[in-house]
Write a protein that holds these residues in place. Structure first.
Motif, PDB file in Angstrom:
ATOM      1  N   ALA A   4       0.828  -1.209   0.000  1.00 54.95           N
ATOM      2  CA  ALA A   4       0.000   0.000   0.000  1.00 54.95           C
ATOM      3  C   ALA A   4       0.861   1.258   0.000  1.00 54.95           C
ATOM      4  CB  ALA A   4      -0.936  -0.013   1.210  1.00 54.95           C
ATOM      5  N   GLU A   5       1.897   1.286   0.847  1.00 49.67           N
ATOM      6  CA  GLU A   5       2.764   2.464   0.911  1.00 49.67           C
ATOM      7  C   GLU A   5       3.545   2.642  -0.385  1.00 49.67           C
ATOM      8  OE1 GLU A   5       5.171   1.827   4.314  1.00 49.67           O
ATOM      9  OE2 GLU A   5       3.638   2.494   5.747  1.00 49.67           O
ATOM     10  N   THR A   6       3.978   1.556  -0.993  1.00 45.30           N
ATOM     11  CA  THR A   6       4.707   1.654  -2.258  1.00 45.30           C
ATOM     12  C   THR A   6       3.814   2.196  -3.357  1.00 45.30           C
ATOM     13  OG1 THR A   6       6.160  -0.179  -1.633  1.00 45.30           O
ATOM     14  CG2 THR A   6       5.993   0.338  -3.972  1.00 45.30           C
ATOM     15  N   THR A   7       2.569   1.734  -3.386  1.00 47.84           N
ATOM     16  CA  THR A   7       1.630   2.244  -4.390  1.00 47.84           C
ATOM     17  C   THR A   7       1.430   3.741  -4.232  1.00 47.84           C
ATOM     18  OG1 THR A   7       0.490   0.107  -4.463  1.00 47.84           O
ATOM     19  CG2 THR A   7      -0.705   2.009  -5.306  1.00 47.84           C
ATOM     20  N   ARG A   8       1.235   4.198  -2.977  1.00 54.42           N
ATOM     21  CA  ARG A   8       1.068   5.639  -2.748  1.00 54.42           C
ATOM     22  C   ARG A   8       2.336   6.404  -3.112  1.00 54.42           C
ATOM     23  NH1 ARG A   8      -1.668   3.817   1.936  1.00 54.42           N
ATOM     24  NH2 ARG A   8       0.207   4.146   3.198  1.00 54.42           N
ATOM     25  N   ALA A   9       3.492   5.851  -2.755  1.00 54.66           N
ATOM     26  CA  ALA A   9       4.757   6.538  -3.048  1.00 54.66           C
ATOM     27  C   ALA A   9       4.972   6.670  -4.549  1.00 54.66           C
ATOM     28  CB  ALA A   9       5.925   5.786  -2.412  1.00 54.66           C
ATOM     29  N   LEU A  10       4.636   5.651  -5.308  1.00 52.93           N
ATOM     30  CA  LEU A  10       4.804   5.720  -6.760  1.00 52.93           C
ATOM     31  C   LEU A  10       3.822   6.707  -7.372  1.00 52.93           C
ATOM     32  CD1 LEU A  10       5.383   1.963  -7.710  1.00 52.93           C
ATOM     33  CD2 LEU A  10       7.063   3.737  -7.242  1.00 52.93           C
ATOM     34  N   ASP A  11       2.617   6.777  -6.814  1.00 53.98           N
ATOM     35  CA  ASP A  11       1.622   7.711  -7.362  1.00 53.98           C
ATOM     36  C   ASP A  11       2.041   9.162  -7.164  1.00 53.98           C
ATOM     37  OD1 ASP A  11       0.036   5.660  -8.228  1.00 53.98           O
ATOM     38  OD2 ASP A  11      -1.296   5.688  -6.484  1.00 53.98           O
ATOM     39  N   GLU A  12       2.909   9.417  -6.167  1.00 53.90           N
ATOM     40  CA  GLU A  12       3.357  10.791  -5.914  1.00 53.90           C
ATOM     41  C   GLU A  12       4.317  11.283  -6.989  1.00 53.90           C
ATOM     42  OE1 GLU A  12       5.080  10.590  -2.107  1.00 53.90           O
ATOM     43  OE2 GLU A  12       3.183  10.398  -0.999  1.00 53.90           O
ATOM     44  N   VAL A  13       4.902  10.381  -7.759  1.00 54.78           N
ATOM     45  CA  VAL A  13       5.878  10.749  -8.793  1.00 54.78           C
ATOM     46  C   VAL A  13       5.281  10.400 -10.148  1.00 54.78           C
ATOM     47  CG1 VAL A  13       8.244  10.456  -9.604  1.00 54.78           C
ATOM     48  CG2 VAL A  13       7.720  10.193  -7.172  1.00 54.78           C
ATOM     49  N   PRO A  14       4.886  11.394 -10.952  1.00 51.09           N
ATOM     50  CA  PRO A  14       4.181  11.070 -12.201  1.00 51.09           C
ATOM     51  C   PRO A  14       5.077  10.583 -13.330  1.00 51.09           C
ATOM     52  CG  PRO A  14       4.403  13.440 -11.949  1.00 51.09           C
ATOM     53  CD  PRO A  14       4.943  12.843 -10.693  1.00 51.09           C
ATOM     54  N   ARG A  15       6.369  10.957 -13.326  1.00 44.57           N
ATOM     55  CA  ARG A  15       7.238  10.614 -14.448  1.00 44.57           C
ATOM     56  C   ARG A  15       7.720   9.173 -14.349  1.00 44.57           C
ATOM     57  NH1 ARG A  15       9.375  15.205 -16.679  1.00 44.57           N
ATOM     58  NH2 ARG A  15      10.018  13.792 -18.375  1.00 44.57           N
ATOM     59  N   LEU A  16       8.047   8.591 -15.509  1.00 43.91           N
ATOM     60  CA  LEU A  16       8.360   7.170 -15.581  1.00 43.91           C
ATOM     61  C   LEU A  16       9.684   6.829 -14.893  1.00 43.91           C
ATOM     62  CD1 LEU A  16       7.536   4.415 -16.601  1.00 43.91           C
ATOM     63  CD2 LEU A  16       8.626   4.924 -18.787  1.00 43.91           C
ATOM     64  N   LEU A  17      10.769   7.470 -15.307  1.00 39.18           N
ATOM     65  CA  LEU A  17      12.069   7.131 -14.731  1.00 39.18           C
ATOM     66  C   LEU A  17      12.130   7.463 -13.240  1.00 39.18           C
ATOM     67  CD1 LEU A  17      14.863   6.010 -15.068  1.00 39.18           C
ATOM     68  CD2 LEU A  17      15.651   8.250 -15.864  1.00 39.18           C
ATOM     69  N   PRO A  18      11.674   8.653 -12.772  1.00 34.05           N
ATOM     70  CA  PRO A  18      11.644   8.897 -11.324  1.00 34.05           C
ATOM     71  C   PRO A  18      10.781   7.889 -10.571  1.00 34.05           C
ATOM     72  CG  PRO A  18      11.424  10.967 -12.507  1.00 34.05           C
ATOM     73  CD  PRO A  18      11.315   9.873 -13.526  1.00 34.05           C
ATOM     74  N   ARG A  19       9.701   7.446 -11.195  1.00 35.72           N
ATOM     75  CA  ARG A  19       8.853   6.449 -10.527  1.00 35.72           C
ATOM     76  C   ARG A  19       9.590   5.127 -10.381  1.00 35.72           C
ATOM     77  NH1 ARG A  19       2.468   5.862 -11.859  1.00 35.72           N
ATOM     78  NH2 ARG A  19       2.564   7.930 -10.920  1.00 35.72           N
ATOM     79  N   ALA A  20      10.332   4.717 -11.422  1.00 37.94           N
ATOM     80  CA  ALA A  20      11.115   3.479 -11.340  1.00 37.94           C
ATOM     81  C   ALA A  20      12.202   3.610 -10.274  1.00 37.94           C
ATOM     82  CB  ALA A  20      11.723   3.154 -12.704  1.00 37.94           C
ATOM     83  N   ARG A  21      12.844   4.779 -10.201  1.00 39.45           N
ATOM     84  CA  ARG A  21      13.889   4.971  -9.200  1.00 39.45           C
ATOM     85  C   ARG A  21      13.316   4.984  -7.791  1.00 39.45           C
ATOM     86  NH1 ARG A  21      17.035   9.657 -12.630  1.00 39.45           N
ATOM     87  NH2 ARG A  21      18.323   8.259 -13.910  1.00 39.45           N
ATOM     88  N   ARG A  22      12.128   5.546  -7.615  1.00 40.01           N
ATOM     89  CA  ARG A  22      11.515   5.528  -6.292  1.00 40.01           C
ATOM     90  C   ARG A  22      11.166   4.101  -5.882  1.00 40.01           C
ATOM     91  NH1 ARG A  22       7.297   9.775  -3.802  1.00 40.01           N
ATOM     92  NH2 ARG A  22       9.246  10.955  -3.912  1.00 40.01           N
ATOM     93  N   LEU A  23      10.770   3.283  -6.827  1.00 45.06           N
ATOM     94  CA  LEU A  23      10.513   1.878  -6.520  1.00 45.06           C
ATOM     95  C   LEU A  23      11.772   1.216  -5.990  1.00 45.06           C
ATOM     96  CD1 LEU A  23       8.907  -0.792  -6.634  1.00 45.06           C
ATOM     97  CD2 LEU A  23       9.660  -1.009  -9.012  1.00 45.06           C
ATOM     98  N   ILE A  24      12.908   1.461  -6.650  1.00 51.31           N
ATOM     99  CA  ILE A  24      14.164   0.866  -6.201  1.00 51.31           C
ATOM    100  C   ILE A  24      14.498   1.356  -4.794  1.00 51.31           C
ATOM    101  CG2 ILE A  24      16.613   0.644  -6.677  1.00 51.31           C
ATOM    102  CD1 ILE A  24      14.796  -0.827  -8.622  1.00 51.31           C
ATOM    103  N   ASP A  25      14.296   2.645  -4.537  1.00 52.48           N
ATOM    104  CA  ASP A  25      14.567   3.192  -3.208  1.00 52.48           C
ATOM    105  C   ASP A  25      13.679   2.547  -2.142  1.00 52.48           C
ATOM    106  OD1 ASP A  25      16.461   4.858  -4.279  1.00 52.48           O
ATOM    107  OD2 ASP A  25      15.131   6.582  -4.444  1.00 52.48           O
ATOM    108  N   ARG A  26      12.465   2.188  -2.514  1.00 52.03           N
ATOM    109  CA  ARG A  26      11.568   1.519  -1.576  1.00 52.03           C
ATOM    110  C   ARG A  26      12.011   0.084  -1.300  1.00 52.03           C
ATOM    111  NH1 ARG A  26       7.992   3.328   1.629  1.00 52.03           N
ATOM    112  NH2 ARG A  26       6.756   1.459   1.296  1.00 52.03           N
TER     113      ARG A  26
END
Length: 833
Positions: A338-360
């Protein structure tokens, strides 16, 4: 026999002894010792019984020794501090225990009763003491004490077991269970080196859970199939007591080596089982407890019962902890998703979203992770952590997962705990997520369900980001198509614009700019802002821009144009409350006439003066006059070389500061760029004041008016700024009617001189400044390039290389002055050579 009383027999005559008792013999051979001492303790009389017990002769004691001299050191102190004062105070003392030191040095336990005799005046006269042999009583007391100690030891073991049971009841996790169990052997049996090993059934291995001082280092995993004693106990599920190193050498050579290293002489290995107490059949082994003793010892039956009970209680606690851990892990996974889904939704761009996933993922869930997406001709990659798997094997797995749309989970071998997951939406694989499980996490195969849910959510989030970027690109293209792209060109002026959309907004904004010639000698410039966002705002923006172009005329002027726009917004409701800064410039007289309808004031920078805001000619936003239709305008004469900046509120307005601070910051930044080339000036202002992640649109238009007699510019020591300088210099030369051949020669030589100043003068100073001054006369063009850098080799490449030859070939004269830094002066005659 005679009768007594009322005729009864008189029995006293029959109780007489057949011989006459000697009182002296009774005293000497009484069953207890007698002695008489003076008040100071000196012995004056003693019987044979006491002499026999003590081994002394009468002449050794009477008149020569005091009673307390016959006692041990501790007893003498007690005699002086307690016995004698109590006797003097109470007159008698009963059953005081002492150790009598015999003549041969042996100790005789005795009990002493004393009575103090006084004379007629009450003064102490003598002390009469009876002494009883307490040897048998002391033996009985020792036996009683041994029994009491055994009971206390048993009670201690039971108490320790009760305590560990209480601790286990309060231990929700396996780690806390291990910490409680590892303390029990020491408290219950005085053992040392306790360790708790946890059985991992998924990996078929034993992992050290608690205690690292029993011969095995922390993190030492033992395969369940190993020959090591801990593994054998886990497989068989029975208690092992190794009573000596020799026994261990015979049956468990590895354990014997450990015992020698740790100093243990007896070892106990106990399975921790879950099941019915006392039953081994069907009991599940969850771990092993091992502990040792520094001496060889044999555990009693009661101790063995406590050991087995400890193993069962610990096993039950581990079973509860396992269930708790499973529940907690499920909750943790759900929360993480749930937290990962919310965190990814906060970043609209593709590459920043992928990088935030890795950080999670790293390092919370994974030791290493990487996302690979096929979103164009080249894959998009994001990864972090280590150690990184073998690239070739990883590429093979990625290709297999992409082709089959099926996860690959590896629990052993070189790619242990590696998972490669397909990121698929609607049956189409977008890419892959590869990760290596973090240490302490369950193996990849045990997390298959969680990893599948994670991949599904990540795939959907990344697909949404891809669609967002696609739509965002379309929206930006639409927005830029609505902005003016056919800006007029004329030697008498230059226009530089910049538009920066909100960083995280997909919708089209309402900020716009325009510049057009009303007549050959009248230029109009405008910046506006429509309320709202989206297609309606963009449509309204286009309508206003078209309306202004249609309504502008040589006779109207800014005020009348705004009045006509008020009537226009009466018919176009979406244009109401729009703001406009509109200005007209008479190119023949260099006079500026402007009016602002609710818009921020223009900023004017004239040669030799600080930038100033134009605060006249102001009125409300379009459609807000409430019946008052008169608009006002203001005229300002402009000197040649003036620069006028129009902008929208996104440039300076912030929620965190007042508008006056924003105006001041813009004025300082504009003044700092007064000598900069016009190309790139608006983009530089936006980068300085806004940054790339601003939440509002920004629109700027800068008008450079008139032909400067002298072109004076300053640029930083950055080779990328040379292009802007060339563009500025080219326009200035054209405005002075310099022929094309001469202009090209001046541009080439100036670019080379500036490049050399940056490369050689400021090679160690990125903050250096290069000044450029250009003057045109009827006969020639003269350029002066000055830097204040430290040329390590004054002649260097400039004196010998290609740069100097190019300048000498392009210009008629080239001279150098190195008095203060380096100044290159070049001259080129106008017209054909």
């Amino acid at each position: 026999m005679t009768e007594s009383g009322e005729g009864g027999p008189d029995v006293t005559q029959d109780l007489r002894v057949p011989w006459e008792e000697d009182p002296g013999d009774l005293y000497e051979h009484a069953p207890c010792g007698y002695l008489t001492t003076l008040p100071d303790g000196t012995i004056v009389k003693v019987n044979e019984t006491f002499l026999a017990w003590s081994g002394y002769e009468r002449t050794d004691l009477v008149g020569r020794r005091r009673f307390r001299d016959l006692l041990g050191a501790g007893d003498r102190i007690y005699h002086e501090t307690h016995y004698a004062p109590l006797l003097n105070m109470r007159g008698s003392v009963s059953e005081v225990a002492f150790d009598l030191i015999r003549k041969d040095g042996r100790r005789l336990p005795i009990l002493v009763n004393s009575v103090l005799g006084r004379d007629s005046s009450g003064l102490p006269r003598a002390v009469r003491t009876t002494v009883f042999n307490a040897t048998e009583r002391r033996s009985y007391e020792k036996e009683l004490l041994a029994a009491r100690r055994a009971a206390e030891a048993s009670e201690q073991r039971v108490g320790a077991l009760q305590q560990v049971v209480a601790d286990l009841a309060a231990a929700p996790t396996a780690a806390e269970v291990g910490d409680a169990v590892v303390r029990a052997p020491g408290a219950a049996f005085g053992a040392e080196g306790a360790q708790v090993w946890l059985l991992d059934a998924d990996r078929a291995q034993l992992t050290l859970l608690a205690g690292a001082d029993g011969g095995a280092p922390a993190g030492d995993d033992i395969p369940l199939a190993s020959s090591r004693p801990v593994a054998r106990v886990a497989r068989r599920g029975d208690l092992h007591v190794i009573g000596s190193v020799a026994e261990a050498e015979k049956h468990f050579p590895e354990l014997a080596e450990t015992m020698r290293r740790t100093g243990h002489r007896t070892m106990v290995l106990l399975p921790l089982t879950a099941g019915f107490a006392g039953e081994s059949v069907g009991a599940e082994v969850l771990g092993v407890l091992s502990f040792g003793f520094g001496e060889e010892r044999e555990l009693s039956d009661s101790e063995l019962r406590v050991v087995r009970l400890l193993g069962h209680q610990a096993g039950q606690a581990l079973d509860r902890a396992r269930l708790y851990d499973d529940a907690r892990r499920r909750e943790e996974r759900a929360t993480f998703l749930a937290e990962t889904t919310r965190a990814l939704d906060e970043v609209p761009r593709l590459l920043p979203r992928a990088r935030r996933l890795i950080d999670r993922l790293v390092p919370r869930m994974a030791e290493w992770a990487a996302v690979r997406l096929q979103v164009g001709p080249a894959p998009l990659l994001a990864g972090e952590g280590g150690p990184v798997p073998d690239p070739e094997r990883l590429a093979q797995r990625v290709a297999l997962v992409t082709a089959n749309n099926k996860a690959e989970l590896t629990d052993d071998g070189p790619d242990r705990d590696l998972a490669v997951l397909p990121l698929a939406v609607g049956g189409r694989v977008l890419g892959t997520l590869a990760l290596r499980m973090a240490p302490g996490r369950p193996p990849a195969s045990a997390e298959a369900s969680f990893l599948g849910d994670l991949a599904d959510r990540v795939a959907l989030a990344l697909e949404n980001a891809r669609l967002y970027e696609q739509e965002r690109a379309v929206a930006r293209t639409l927005q830029r198509s609505l902005l003016a792209s056919d800006l007029p060109g004329d030697p008498r002026f230059a226009v530089e614009t910049h538009y920066q959309a909100a960083a995280q907004d997909l919708e089209v904004g309402g900020d716009w700019f325009d510049a057009f010639l009303i007549t050959p000698d009248k230029l109009a410039v405008v910046v506006g802002d429509v309320v709202g966002r989206g297609i309606d705002a963009a449509t309204t923006m286009g309508q206003l821009r078209s309306a202004i172009r249609a309504l502008a005329s040589a006779e109207a002027g800014p005020a009348r144009l705004l009045e006509r726009l008020d009537r226009f917004v009466d018919r176009v409701e979406s244009a109401r409350m729009a703001t406009v800064a509109y200005a007209e410039v008479d190119l023949s007289s260099n006079e500026l006439t402007y009016a602002c309808a609710g818009h921020l004031p223009p900023l004017l920078a004239e040669p030799g003066s600080a930038p100033a805001y134009l605060l006249e000619g102001r009125s409300g936003a379009l459609g807000t006059l409430a019946g008052r239709r008169a608009r006002i305008e203001h005229r300002v004469p402009l000197a040649a070389g003036s620069r006028l900046l129009l902008y929208t509120d996104g440039l300076i307005e912030r929620r965190t500061r007042g508008i006056d601070a924003g105006f001041a910051m813009l004025a300082r930044a504009y003044a700092g760029r007064r000598a900069s080339p016009l190309p790139g000036l608006t983009a530089g202002l936006a980068a300085n004041l806004v940054g790339p992640e601003h939440a509002d649109d920004v629109c700027l238009l800068c008008l450079a008016l008139g032909t400067e007699d002298r072109l004076e510019r300053s640029i930083g020591a950055d080779p990328q700024l040379i292009a802007s300088l060339r563009a500025d210099l080219r326009g200035w030369l054209a405005s002075h009617g310099v022929d094309e051949q001469t202009a090209q020669a001046v541009l080439l030589a100036s670019s080379e001189a500036v490049a050399n100043a940056i490369e050689h003068g400021y090679r160690n100073d990125p903050f250096g400044i290069v000044d450029i001054t250009t003057v045109v006369s009827a006969e020639a063009v003269e350029v002066r390039i000055t830097d204040r850098g430290d040329w390590q080799n004054p002649h260097g490449d400039l004196a010998r290389g290609r740069g100097l030859r190019l300048m000498e070939q392009a210009m008629d004269e080239v001279t150098f002055d190195r008095t203060d830094g380096t100044t290159v002066t070049m001259r080129r005659a106008r017209g054909q050579r």
